[in-house]
Scaffold this motif. Structure first.
Motif, PDB file in Angstrom:
ATOM      1  N   MET A   1       0.847  -1.180   0.000  1.00  0.00           N
ATOM      2  CA  MET A   1       0.000   0.000   0.000  1.00  0.00           C
ATOM      3  C   MET A   1       0.889   1.238   0.000  1.00  0.00           C
ATOM      4  O   MET A   1       1.818   1.351   0.774  1.00  0.00           O
ATOM      5  CB  MET A   1      -0.906  -0.012   1.222  1.00  0.00           C
ATOM      6  N   ARG A   2       0.562   2.152  -0.867  1.00  0.00           N
ATOM      7  CA  ARG A   2       1.292   3.421  -0.911  1.00  0.00           C
ATOM      8  C   ARG A   2       0.614   4.417   0.016  1.00  0.00           C
ATOM      9  O   ARG A   2      -0.589   4.366   0.253  1.00  0.00           O
ATOM     10  CB  ARG A   2       1.304   3.954  -2.343  1.00  0.00           C
ATOM     11  N   SER A   4      -0.038   7.440  -0.523  1.00  0.00           N
ATOM     12  CA  SER A   4      -0.999   8.291  -1.239  1.00  0.00           C
ATOM     13  C   SER A   4      -2.396   7.678  -1.260  1.00  0.00           C
ATOM     14  O   SER A   4      -3.389   8.393  -1.397  1.00  0.00           O
ATOM     15  CB  SER A   4      -0.525   8.554  -2.661  1.00  0.00           C
ATOM     16  N   GLU A   5      -2.490   6.358  -1.105  1.00  0.00           N
ATOM     17  CA  GLU A   5      -3.795   5.698  -1.113  1.00  0.00           C
ATOM     18  C   GLU A   5      -4.631   6.060   0.115  1.00  0.00           C
ATOM     19  O   GLU A   5      -5.837   5.855   0.116  1.00  0.00           O
ATOM     20  CB  GLU A   5      -3.622   4.184  -1.196  1.00  0.00           C
ATOM     21  N   THR A   8      -6.222   9.497  -1.489  1.00  0.00           N
ATOM     22  CA  THR A   8      -6.730   9.637  -2.848  1.00  0.00           C
ATOM     23  C   THR A   8      -7.780   8.585  -3.163  1.00  0.00           C
ATOM     24  O   THR A   8      -7.817   7.509  -2.566  1.00  0.00           O
ATOM     25  CB  THR A   8      -5.589   9.517  -3.879  1.00  0.00           C
ATOM     26  N   ALA A  10      -9.411   5.646  -5.196  1.00  0.00           N
ATOM     27  CA  ALA A  10      -8.770   4.494  -5.834  1.00  0.00           C
ATOM     28  C   ALA A  10      -8.870   4.526  -7.361  1.00  0.00           C
ATOM     29  O   ALA A  10      -7.920   4.161  -8.050  1.00  0.00           O
ATOM     30  CB  ALA A  10      -9.379   3.205  -5.307  1.00  0.00           C
ATOM     31  N   GLY A  13      -7.509   8.640  -8.603  1.00  0.00           N
ATOM     32  CA  GLY A  13      -6.229   9.119  -8.103  1.00  0.00           C
ATOM     33  C   GLY A  13      -6.282  10.547  -7.584  1.00  0.00           C
ATOM     34  O   GLY A  13      -5.269  11.107  -7.187  1.00  0.00           O
TER      35      GLY A  13
END
Length: 79
Positions: A1-2, A4-5, A8, A10, A13
């Protein structure tokens, strides 16, 4: 998992205000929970409220995701 997730959407983005504010609320309540624990001011009521809200939020998200993914009665069964 990044990382940014966490903030943002899914699919697009783009920044998700829902995710942003939910994570800010969870982070700030976790910070206060830790702060009270370090300073010996943590009460059983705070434990119950914190665990109920954070755990309840996670459970509600899973419930909504499961409800959205269930087949509708008017949809034909997939084989």
């Amino acid at each position: 998992m990044r990382w940014s997730e966490l903030l943002t959407h899914a699919d697009s983005g783009r920044l998700s205000h829902t995710k942003l504010w939910a994570n800010i609320a969870s982070a700030s309540s976790t910070g206060m929970f830790i702060y009270q624990g370090i300073h010996d001011t943590l009460t059983s009521e705070t434990w119950l409220i914190y665990l109920g809200l954070v755990g309840g939020y996670a459970a509600a998200l899973r419930l909504i995701a499961a409800w959205r993914s269930r087949p509708r009665p008017q949809d034909p069964p997939t084989t």
